[in-house]
Write an enzyme that holds these catalytic residues in place. Structure first.
Site, PDB file in Angstrom:
ATOM      1  CB  SER A   1      73.946  25.736 -19.056  1.00  0.00           C
ATOM      2  OG  SER A   1      72.592  25.329 -19.006  1.00  0.00           O
TER       3      SER A   1
ATOM      4  CG  ASP B   1      82.924  35.059  -3.208  1.00  0.00           C
ATOM      5  OD1 ASP B   1      82.496  34.832  -4.366  1.00  0.00           O
ATOM      6  OD2 ASP B   1      82.526  36.010  -2.518  1.00  0.00           O
TER       7      ASP B   1
ATOM      8  CE1 TYR C   1      72.527  28.631 -14.373  1.00  0.00           C
ATOM      9  CE2 TYR C   1      71.245  27.740 -16.199  1.00  0.00           C
ATOM     10  CZ  TYR C   1      72.269  27.608 -15.265  1.00  0.00           C
ATOM     11  OH  TYR C   1      73.035  26.451 -15.244  1.00  0.00           O
TER      12      TYR C   1
ATOM     13  CE  LYS D   1      75.819  28.197 -16.032  1.00  0.00           C
ATOM     14  NZ  LYS D   1      77.124  27.720 -15.511  1.00  0.00           N
TER      15      LYS D   1
END
Length: 263
Positions: free
Chosen positions: A145, A65, A158, A162
């Site tokens: 990304s 994890d 998100y 990133k």
């Protein structure tokens, strides 16, 4: 070790039970790296290792994890006890979610930042501790990304996570250069994996699209090379980052997005 190869390097890839991570791990193993397939889903990791072993590669599955420091420490310790060292760490595990900007909740934000942001910090710190202890430097490679370079209205949290990956990559590169540890990230664009299948469903759930694959196709209109990518489009670059060919590169974000975002 022949110059520029990954032959014999011990590499951990997180989130390697599927998608981009599985492709990175399989490609490195095919080029004779010793690969640790680390994933929250232990059985997914085992099946990637089974495929690698069947193809004649050397791999080990570990459950991890990435948002839990003890878990990451354990995965690194298991790697070192099996293979003696850690040469390359891919902090690749990540999650995403389609959500209109005004609807992102605190819980949504924390969940994504914890895995995609904090997970990269912990992974880089713990890999660096091992690399410093064993000496000889090392490589840390983070999965960013196009969302680490542009803010998109349906992926605000998100994108924030990133952008954090890019910032952590730069900070770590500066912090660890004295130990001969390089830190880089690569930025995929639209990759046809299980993650995009999930996002595609979420677009429809929010009433943003009407039919399957509409979201990925519409989101991909601006890709210069005219198609979405597959994980195989990324592995030449990820192998380069893991190899000695990239030794003089640190703190960089390598865009592998078909020309979707030009920086």
């Amino acid at each position: 070790m022949s110059h520029g190869m990954v032959n014999g390097k011990v590499v951990i890839v997180t989130g390697a039970g599927r998608g981009i991570g599985a492709a990175i791990a399989s490609d490195l193993a095919a080029h004779r790296a010793i690969v640790v397939v680390a994933d929250l889903n232990a059985s997914a990791a085992e099946s990637v290792v089974a495929a690698i072993s069947q193809a004649g590669g050397k791999a080990l599955a570990v459950a991890v994890d990435v948002s839990d420091r003890q878990s990451v420490r354990g995965a690194i310790a298991e790697t070192v006890s099996h293979f003696g060292r850690l040469d390359v760490m891919f902090n690749n595990a990540g999650i995403s979610q389609t959500c209109p900007f005004l609807e992102v909740t605190e819980a949504d934000f924390r969940r994504i930042m914890e895995i995609n942001g904090l997970g990269v910090l912990i992974g880089a710190q713990e890999a660096a501790r091992q690399m410093i202890a064993q000496g000889g430097g090392g490589k840390i490679i983070n999965t960013a990304s196009i969302a680490g370079k542009q803010g998109y209205p349906l992926f605000a949290h998100y994108c924030a996570s990133k952008f954090a990956v890019v910032a952590l990559t730069q900070a770590a590169a500066r912090a660890l250069a004295g130990h001969k540890i390089t830190v880089n990230c690569f930025a995929p664009g639209v990759v046809a994996t299980e993650l995009w299948q999930q996002l595609d469903r979420e677009f429809m759930d929010h009433g943003l699209t009407q039919k399957p694959e509409q979201a990925i196709n519409e989101f991909s209109q601006s890709i210069l090379l005219g198609r979405v990518s597959t994980p195989a489009d990324l592995t030449g670059s990820t192998r380069f980052l893991a190899s000695s060919l990239s030794d003089y590169m640190t703190g960089q974000t390598l865009m592998i997005d078909g020309g979707m975002v030009l920086t």
